[in-house]
Design a protein around this motif. Structure first.
Motif, PDB file in Angstrom:
ATOM      1  N   LEU A  66      75.419 -20.801   7.082  1.00  0.00           N
ATOM      2  CA  LEU A  66      76.244 -20.381   5.951  1.00  0.00           C
ATOM      3  C   LEU A  66      75.781 -21.029   4.647  1.00  0.00           C
ATOM      4  CD1 LEU A  66      80.067 -20.219   6.713  1.00  0.00           C
ATOM      5  CD2 LEU A  66      78.489 -18.386   6.145  1.00  0.00           C
TER       6      LEU A  66
ATOM      7  N   GLN B 236      73.179 -16.017   4.086  1.00  0.00           N
ATOM      8  CA  GLN B 236      74.416 -15.226   4.217  1.00  0.00           C
ATOM      9  C   GLN B 236      74.859 -14.812   2.826  1.00  0.00           C
ATOM     10  OE1 GLN B 236      76.292 -14.062   6.737  1.00  0.00           O
ATOM     11  NE2 GLN B 236      74.687 -14.677   8.178  1.00  0.00           N
TER      12      GLN B 236
ATOM     13  N   THR C 208      83.789 -10.297   8.928  1.00  0.00           N
ATOM     14  CA  THR C 208      82.774 -10.908   9.782  1.00  0.00           C
ATOM     15  C   THR C 208      83.304 -11.071  11.206  1.00  0.00           C
ATOM     16  OG1 THR C 208      81.984 -12.099   7.866  1.00  0.00           O
ATOM     17  CG2 THR C 208      81.203 -12.861  10.005  1.00  0.00           C
TER      18      THR C 208
END
Ligand SMILES: Nc1ncnc2c1ncn2[C@@H]1O[C@H](COP(=O)(O)OP(=O)(O)OP(=O)(O)O)[C@@H](O)[C@H]1O
Ligand SMILES: [Mg+2]
Lengths: 322, 359
Positions: free
Chosen positions: A75, A89, A279
């Motif tokens: 992330l 991401q 997600t």
């Protein structure tokens, strides 16, 4: 009537007390609430941590392989954190950027407008009760209803465009242009929530003793000075509560905006909670690990905000000298 | 220092009239106390003077000039509120300076006035504190200090001592009187405590139901109450009242008890129903004649004693006896009038019963 009721309740509690003893009764009383809290708050939080440190697309916790901090690494992997396109991401970072802008404008606007509304509603005026109800009313609406009302106003052939066209203007793509759509999510969100904050501020204003204002009047204090030197400082504890609550809730914004714009156009109004939701549950592959990690990061930010609020309100109480 | 005049002040809240045409003159430097039972309109009247409230009729004059249309700040007044109304988030110094800053006074002048008021009220050591860190009495001093720094023409006080304990109240009473002497300022003081009124006032204005019942010096009101209400309100313990029938001008009869001689002749017609009012210190024990009764309780104050007596007809009397007494509960006594007696007409429908003849 009430005594009959009391007697009805008495019997089982008497039995409980005989069973556990008076000293343990407090635990008996909090047990039901603790159970609900455990099932719906504590357990999911712990599960969330587990999902964050495990990978794969499996749903059952036991089936998920341990991956350590790799979800966090994934992330946070960016060449430049301020340019989402350089991130691994990128949708997460776009949501973070969107949310930051949204929170800044929404919170400032919300606090300012709520304060102004509270100041006006605190004055002696005709129909005061009516107006107080009107401003609070949107808070009672379901977020979906809020979104649908505004969609009806803002869509290409909606109410607002009818007015624009009627007065000779060209149709405006309120929800289809990124800039417009972003602005409207702020407006709608403020409209939907301001009643609640206005109420908190109104309560604060009414707690300021009237004779302070009379003393100020005897002193010949100009209105502007009364506001800055008396009203605002004495309203500070309430302002802090409002500010932090508004911040926390702005970061959590999701439902009414999701229904209004669906995060679009493109990703222009996609905010962080929507990213987590999609997600985890909406996309074809459910990447639970990333979603859980993102929600931990958001939780961390909210925790810091909450601590700030506690510290600030403790200081405010100390300063008021009470 | 200013003078004040009220001319036919009327105040109504909706249809309810709470001030019924009040006329009053307050001279420069006078200490006037408004006293009366709760709800009689004292605060309302004070707020009208202050400019915090507007009368529905009548004029407020300060130094002979009509000020009805002037805002509160432009009337040259300062007010001490019952709740003190100190700004809780400011230090004592800031509280004192706040009003002066509005007047755009020079910093040096503000400091001078604060220093002077602080010295006068002995709050110099409190200047850096906030109101929340002060005791009730200290807050009271700060509130008074705030008015002193304004150097107003008239000081207004709305029950300033009612939140203090009894001992502090006595102390502040003395200090306020001293402040008045020192500043030679005009002061208007509202209270429902007749002791405060008696001890501090140059002149007392007794209000009831929005009307002035009587205005005069404390001793004048004490010695010559205009009616039964004033007679009962001023003086502690309260004046004794007995329903009685006048017999000629010089004796009076209570029920079928023996007639009691009055200390001085009164202008009453024979057989007229009156209310007899006698202060506790104007009753005494007599050997014969007098009203028969029994002692209920004796309160020993040391320097004086209060004797509570129930008469043969059930009426109760309070006697104030100088020195100490050997009387005890249950003892039969006879009571006569040793000092002034007041006769009040019992004519029906008269809202305030006129004093017939304070003897
Ligand atoms: N804003 C208002 N609206 C309606 N009635 C009022 C208002 N203010 C005062 N009154 C009424 O006017 C009357 C006089 O009130 P005021 O406060 O002057 O009494 P007071 O003599 O100061 O009594 P206290 O000793 O209890 O302070 C009362 O009957 C009160 O109910
Ligand atoms: Mg009052």
């Amino acid at each position: 009537m009430i005594t009959t009721l009391a007697r009805l309740i008495d019997a089982p509690f008497d039995a409980l007390q005989r069973r556990f003893g008076a000293a343990r009764m407090p635990y008996v009383f909090v047990a039901p609430n603790l159970l609900v809290f455990g099932i719906f708050v504590a357990a999911p939080m712990i599960l969330n941590v587990w999902y964050a440190i495990t990978g794969g697309t499996q749903f059952m916790p036991a089936d998920r392989p341990y991956v350590g901090a790799s979800n966090f690494a994934e992330l946070l992997d960016c060449t430049n954190h301020f340019i989402p396109a350089t991130c691994k991401q990128d949708r997460f970072w776009r949501a973070v950027a969107n949310t930051s802008w949204f929170v800044a404008f929404q919170v400032i606007g919300l606090v300012a407008i709520s304060l102004l509304t509270a100041l006006i509603l605190n004055r002696r005026m005709p129909w005061r009760g009516f107006f107080r109800a009107v401003f609070f009313y949107p808070v009672l609406l379901s977020p979906v209803v809020v979104a649908l009302i505004w969609k009806w106003i803002l869509q290409p052939d909606g109410v607002l465009n009818a007015i624009v066209v009627g007065s000779g203007g060209a149709r405006v793509p309120f929800l289809l242009d990124p800039g417009w759509a972003f602005s409207w999510t702020i407006v709608v969100s403020i409209w939907a929530h301001m009643g609640f904050y206005t109420l908190i501020l109104l309560a604060g204003l009414q707690a300021i003793p009237a004779d302070l204002y009379e003393a100020a009047e005897m002193d010949g204090t100009p209105h502007v000075r009364v506001f800055w030197r008396i009203t605002l400082p004495l309203l500070m504890p309430n302002m802090l509560v409002v500010l932090v609550l508004a911040l926390i809730r702005a970061v959590q914004s999701f439902d009414e905006i999701f229904v209004l714009t669906g995060g679009g156009p493109g990703t222009a109004t996609q905010y962080i909670v929507q990213y987590i939701y999609e997600t985890a549950f909406a996309n074809q592959t459910h990447i639970l690990g990333l979603a859980a990690t993102a929600s931990m990061l958001v939780g961390g930010v909210l925790l810091v905000l909450t601590l700030l609020q506690l510290a600030a309100s403790a200081r405010a109480r100390g300063e008021a000298g009470r | 220092m200013s003078s004040l005049a009220l001319r036919g002040i009327v105040r109504e809240f909706g249809h309810l009239r709470v001030i019924h045409g009040v006329d009053l003159d307050v001279a420069e430097g006078e200490f006037v106390v408004f006293v009366g039972p709760s709800g009689c309109g004292k605060s309302t009247l004070l707020r009208i003077i202050a400019g915090l409230d507007q009368p529905n009729g009548g004029d407020v004059l300060i130094d002979g000039i009509r000020v009805n249309d002037r805002r509160a700040a432009e009337r040259g007044l300062a007010m001490v509120f019952q709740s003190y109304a100190l700004y809780p988030h400011m230090t004592v110094r800031q509280n004192l300076a706040f009003g002066l800053e509005n007047q755009r006074l020079a910093k040096a002048e503000i400091d001078r006035r604060i220093a002077e008021a602080a010295r006068m009220l002995q709050i110099e050591h409190l200047l850096a504190r906030k109101p929340g860190q002060l005791s009730g009495g200290q807050r009271q001093r700060v509130a008074i200090g705030r008015t002193v720094t304004r150097e107003p023409g008239i000081f207004l006080f709305d029950e300033p001592l009612s939140n203090l304990d009894a001992e502090l109240r006595v102390q502040m009473r003395v200090e306020l009187s001293a402040l008045h002497k020192r500043l030679k300022a005009t002061m208007i003081y509202v209270t429902h405590d007749q002791t405060e009124a008696m001890t501090m006032a140059d002149r007392i204005v007794v209000l009831r139901g929005g009307r002035v019942e009587q205005a005069g010096s404390p001793l004048h009101l004490y010695n010559h109450p205009a009616n039964r209400f004033v007679a009962g309100f001023i003086g502690s313990p309260r004046m004794n009242f007995l329903e009685a029938v006048a017999q000629g001008g010089s004796t009076i009869r209570v029920d079928d008890m023996p007639p009691v001689p009055l200390p001085a002749a009164a202008e009453t017609s024979d057989g007229e129903a009156v209310t007899l009012g006698v202060r506790p210190e104007h009753l005494g024990f007599v050997a014969e004649d007098g009203l028969p009764g029994t002692v209920d309780i004796v309160e020993h104050m040391g320097g004086e004693s209060y004797v509570y007596v129930t008469l043969a007809n059930g009426a109760r009397l309070t006697l104030r006896n100088p020195g100490q007494t050997a009387l005890h509960s249950g003892e039969p006594v006879r009571i006569g009038i040793s000092g002034a007696a007041h006769l009040f007409s019992r004519a029906e429908g008269e809202p305030a019963i006129a004093a017939r003849r304070p003897a």
